[in-house]
Design an enzyme around this catalytic site. Structure first.
Site, mmCIF file in Angstrom:
data_model
loop_
_atom_site.group_PDB
_atom_site.id
_atom_site.type_symbol
_atom_site.label_atom_id
_atom_site.label_comp_id
_atom_site.label_asym_id
_atom_site.label_seq_id
_atom_site.Cartn_x
_atom_site.Cartn_y
_atom_site.Cartn_z
ATOM 1 C CB SER A 29 -0.931 0.008 1.217
ATOM 2 O OG SER A 29 -0.170 -0.034 2.421
ATOM 3 N N GLY A 30 2.068 1.191 -0.561
ATOM 4 C CA GLY A 30 2.860 2.398 -0.754
ATOM 5 C C GLY A 30 2.530 3.037 -2.093
ATOM 6 C CE LYS A 52 5.017 -8.261 7.602
ATOM 7 N NZ LYS A 52 6.431 -8.436 7.221
ATOM 8 C CB THR A 60 5.437 5.341 0.348
ATOM 9 O OG1 THR A 60 5.698 4.460 -0.750
ATOM 10 C CG2 THR A 60 5.009 6.696 -0.202
ATOM 11 C CG HIS A 256 20.906 7.106 3.191
ATOM 12 N ND1 HIS A 256 21.603 8.158 3.729
ATOM 13 C CD2 HIS A 256 20.016 7.641 2.323
ATOM 14 C CE1 HIS A 256 21.129 9.294 3.224
ATOM 15 N NE2 HIS A 256 20.179 9.009 2.362
ATOM 16 C CG HIS A 366 18.185 4.135 2.224
ATOM 17 N ND1 HIS A 366 17.231 4.569 3.117
ATOM 18 C CD2 HIS A 366 18.045 4.908 1.117
ATOM 19 C CE1 HIS A 366 16.556 5.576 2.577
ATOM 20 N NE2 HIS A 366 17.007 5.784 1.359
ATOM 21 C CD GLU A 390 13.164 -1.057 -1.031
ATOM 22 O OE1 GLU A 390 14.285 -1.289 -0.537
ATOM 23 O OE2 GLU A 390 12.295 -0.362 -0.463
ATOM 24 C CB SER A 406 13.089 4.667 -4.601
ATOM 25 O OG SER A 406 13.063 5.743 -3.694
ATOM 26 C CG LEU A 407 9.204 8.230 -3.313
ATOM 27 C CD1 LEU A 407 9.003 9.635 -2.760
ATOM 28 C CD2 LEU A 407 8.210 7.271 -2.679
#
Length: 556
Positions: A29-30, A52, A60, A256, A366, A390, A406-407
Site C-alpha cells: 500500500s505504498g 501487512k 513510502t 545510506h 536503505h 522496491e 525510488s518513488l
C-alpha cells in the site's frame, strides 16, 4: 552458500479457513501499490489491496528527500538519464532508465493533480532541490522533508474515495497459489493470507484471483540497522522466489551514508538524515573537523551514495571510530525549522540539536536495488505475477540507486502495469495441489541472522566473511519453528532472501556500485558486466550469471 542449505519450498501454514475472489490482488500500500490500484480502476472488475499493517505503514511514508524528475528550467530527461546511469555503475537497463526519465515528469504532474501538495517557491513555481549524484535541481519535495508522508496521504485519500477498491489491512501474504491454464502453463491462481482481526476474515485464508501485483517493498530487516520500517522483511521477494519467479541483482543493497548513529546496541529502524540536507549545503567531517569528501569525487558531499558510504566507512576503519559527523550548523535555526522540520524534531528527540551540534552518522541499509525480475511493464517470468516498486528489479537502479528515483520508479512502472494488465488478464486458474515441501524456521533466529548479514554481507564484503556468513545461515536453517506464527513466517522469509543475497555477493568478485568487495576492490567489466539471477526449485536455490553490456560508457 553451502551445498547443504535447503530452504522451505513453501511456508508451513494452516489450511485456509476462508476464501474470497478478486480479479487482481495488489500486495502493498505504498506509492507503487496504491498507484496500481487507482490506475486499474474502471478497467478491472474487482481489485483487492492487501497490506501487512495499516495503509500508511510502509516505506513510502518514511521517504524524506523527494521524487526526482526533469521538471525544472534547463533540465531534460537526457540529463536525468545520464545521472542515473552513472550512479548505476554499468548495471542499469538502458531501456528501463529511458522509460523512467521520459515518463517521470508526466507521472509527477498527475500525482500533483491527484492532490499531492508539493512545496513551491515564493513566486509559485515548484520548489526543486538537489541530492547526491544529480547535476540539476530536480527533486520535488513536500512539507520540507515529509514528501513520502504527503504522497501517502494523497493516495490514501483517493483510495478511500474509491469504494470499488477493497482493502484488507493487517494481512501478511504467505504464499502464492499456483495452477495450470487450458494450455497446461503454470501460473498464478491466487495467494494465501494471514489476517488479524478483519471480521470474518481472520486467520489464514485464500484469495483466488487472475493476477497478483507485488508492491510489497524491500528487505531492509535482513540487516540489524536499517532505515526501513519493521514490515520490510522481504515477504514479496521470498514468496515470488518460492513460486518460481526470478530474483535479480540482490547483492546491490544500498547503504545510506547518513543515518543517525544511536550507539553500538541500537537495532531495527534508524533515523535517516536525508541526502537533501547535504543538497542544501551540509558536509561530512571526521573527529578532527576534516572534510571527508573533498578530493574524493567531483560532486564532493553530493557524490552518489555508494561513493559517500565507502568514504565514510574507510575513514571509520582508518580512525577506529564507530561514526563520522554531518555538519549542518551553518544552515541556521529558521532554515532547519522550515526545510527539515521532521528531521530536526527526530534528531532533537535523540538528544542532538542539528542547529548547534554535529550529527553523528554512519551507513545503514536503505534500499534494495534488486528484486523480482520484471520487463518494462512489470511482468515477471511467472504468468499472472507482476511486480513494481522496491520489491521489483526493473533494471532502473543498476548497482546503486540514484537518490529520489525510488518513488518515481514505483509511480512510473505501476502506471505501465495498469496499461497492459487489463488487456492481458489471464483466465481463471484452479489452484493445484501444492507439492512444494513446507517448512518454517524459528522466529528467534532473527537477531543472529541480522547480525550475521550486517557483519558478513553488509557494506564491506570479502570471500572469508561471506563464507562464514553462509555457514551461519546454514546453521539457522536447521532451527525449525515450534509455533506457526508471523514471527516464524517473517524469519523464514528473511533467511530465504539472506541466502540468495549472500550467494550472489559471494560470486560477484568485483566492486561495483553498492557491492563492495575488499578482496576485489576494482570494477571488472571484462568479467562481471551483467546480472546474477536467483531461482528456486522446492527450496533449492540456484544463482546464475547473465552477461549484459555495461550501460554507462565506463563512467561509473
Amino acid at each position: 552458500m553451502p551445498d547443504t542449505l535447503r530452504l522451505p519450498g513453501r511456508l508451513t501454514a494452516p489450511s485456509p479457513g476462508w476464501t474470497t475472489r478478486a480479479d487482481v490482488v495488489i500486495v502493498g500500500s505504498g506509492i507503487a501499490g496504491l498507484t496500481a490500484a487507482l490506475r486499474l480502476r474502471g478497467s478491472v472488475d474487482r481489485i483487492l489491496v492487501v497490506t501487512k499493517d495499516v495503509l500508511n505503514a510502509g516505506s513510502t511514508q518514511w521517504a524524506q528527500g523527494g521524487i526526482a524528475a526533469a521538471l525544472g528550467p534547463g533540465d531534460t530527461p537526457e540529463q536525468h538519464e545520464a545521472d542515473t546511469l552513472v550512479a548505476g555503475a554499468g548495471a542499469c537497463d538502458l531501456d528501463a532508465v529511458r522509460v523512467l526519465v521520459n515518463e517521470g515528469p508526466e507521472a509527477v504532474r498527475e500525482l500533483i493533480a491527484l492532490g499531492t501538495n508539493f512545496d513551491h517557491t515564493d513566486d509559485g513555481e515548484l520548489s526543486l532541490t538537489r541530492e547526491g549524484g544529480h547535476h540539476r535541481d530536480r527533486i520535488a519535495h513536500a512539507g520540507g522533508d515529509a514528501t513520502g508522508a504527503e504522497i501517502q496521504r494523497a493516495l490514501i485519500a483517493a483510495i478511500e474515495a474509491a469504494p470499488d477498491i477493497e482493502v484488507i489491512q493487517h494481512a501478511l501474504a504467505v504464499d502464492l497459489l499456483l495452477g495450470e491454464d487450458a494450455a497446461g502453463t503454470t501460473g498464478v491462481a491466487g495467494l494465501t493470507l494471514h489476517v488479524i482481526g478483519e471480521g470474518e476474515r481472520d486467520g489464514v485464508g485464500a484469495v483466488h484471483c487472475r493476477a497478483v501485483v507485488l508492491a510489497s517493498g524491500g528487505l531492509g530487516q535482513v540487516f540489524s540497522q536499517t532505515t526501513n520500517p519493521s514490515v520490510s522483511t522481504g515477504d514479496g521477494m521470498a514468496l515470488a522466489l518460492r513460486a518460481g519467479a526470478t530474483l535479480r541483482d540482490l547483492e546491490f543493497v544500498q547503504f545510506h551514508p547518513t543515518v543517525m548513529y544511536l550507539g553500538p546496541d541500537s537495532r531495527g529502524q534508524q533515523p535517516l538524515i536525508s541526502e537533501a540536507v547535504r543538497g542544501e549545503g551540509a558536509f561530512l567531517v571526521d573527529d578532527d573537523g576534516t572534510r571527508i569528501m573533498e578530493g574524493v569525487h567531483e560532486l564532493a558531499d553530493l557524490a552518489p551514495r555508494d561513493v559517500v558510504a565507502k568514504a565514510i566507512m574507510k575513514r571509520m576503519l582508518e580512525t577506529g571510530r564507530p561514526h563520522m559527523w554531518l555538519d549542518a550548523r551553518h544552515l541556521g535555526a529558521e532554515f532547519w525549522e522550515r526545510r527539515f522540520p521532521t528531521i530536526l524534531a527526530t534528531a532533537r528527540s535523540h538528544g542532538i540539536d542539528p542547529v548547534t551540534e554535529l550529527i553523528p552518522v554512519a551507513p545503514a541499509c536503505h534500499y534494495a536495488s534488486g528484486g523480482v525480475r520484471t520487463d518494462l511493464y512489470g511482468r515477471t517470468d511467472l504468468p499472472g505475477l507482476y511486480a513494481t516498486g522496491e520489491v521489483a528489479c526493473s533494471g532502473v537502479h543498476g548497482a546503486n540507486r540514484l537518490a529520489s528515483n525510488s518513488l518515481l520508479e514505483g509511480l512510473v512502472f505501476s502506471r505501465r502495469i495498469a496499461e497492459v494488465l487489463p488487456g492481458e488478464l489471464p483466465a481463471w486458474r484452479e489452484p493445484s495441489a501444492d507439492r512444494r515441501t513446507a517448512g518454517l524456521v524459528a522466529g528467534d533466529i532473527r537477531r543472529e541472522l541480522q547480525e550475521t548479514m550486517t557483519s558478513r554481507s553488509g557494506v564491506l564484503r570479502s570471500a572469508p566473511g561471506l563464507a562464514e556468513g553462509a555457514a551461519v545461515l546454514d546453521k539457522l536453517a536447521g532451527h525449525a519453528a515450534e509455533a506457526v506464527d508471523q514471527a516464524s513466517w517473517e524469519a523464514t522469509n528473511l533467511l530465504t532472501i539472506s541466502a540468495a543475497l549472500a550467494g550472489a555477493a559471494a560470486l560477484r568478485e568485483e566492486t561495483r556500485g553498492s557491492h563492495w568487495r575488499d578482496d576485489f576492490p576494482e570494477r571488472d567489466d571484462a568479467h562481471w558486466a551483467g546480472h546474477f539471477d536467483v531461482t528456486m526449485d522446492d527450496g533449492v536455490t540456484t544463482v546464475a550469471f547473465v552477461p549484459a553490456p555495461a550501460t554507462d560508457g565506463g563512467l561509473g
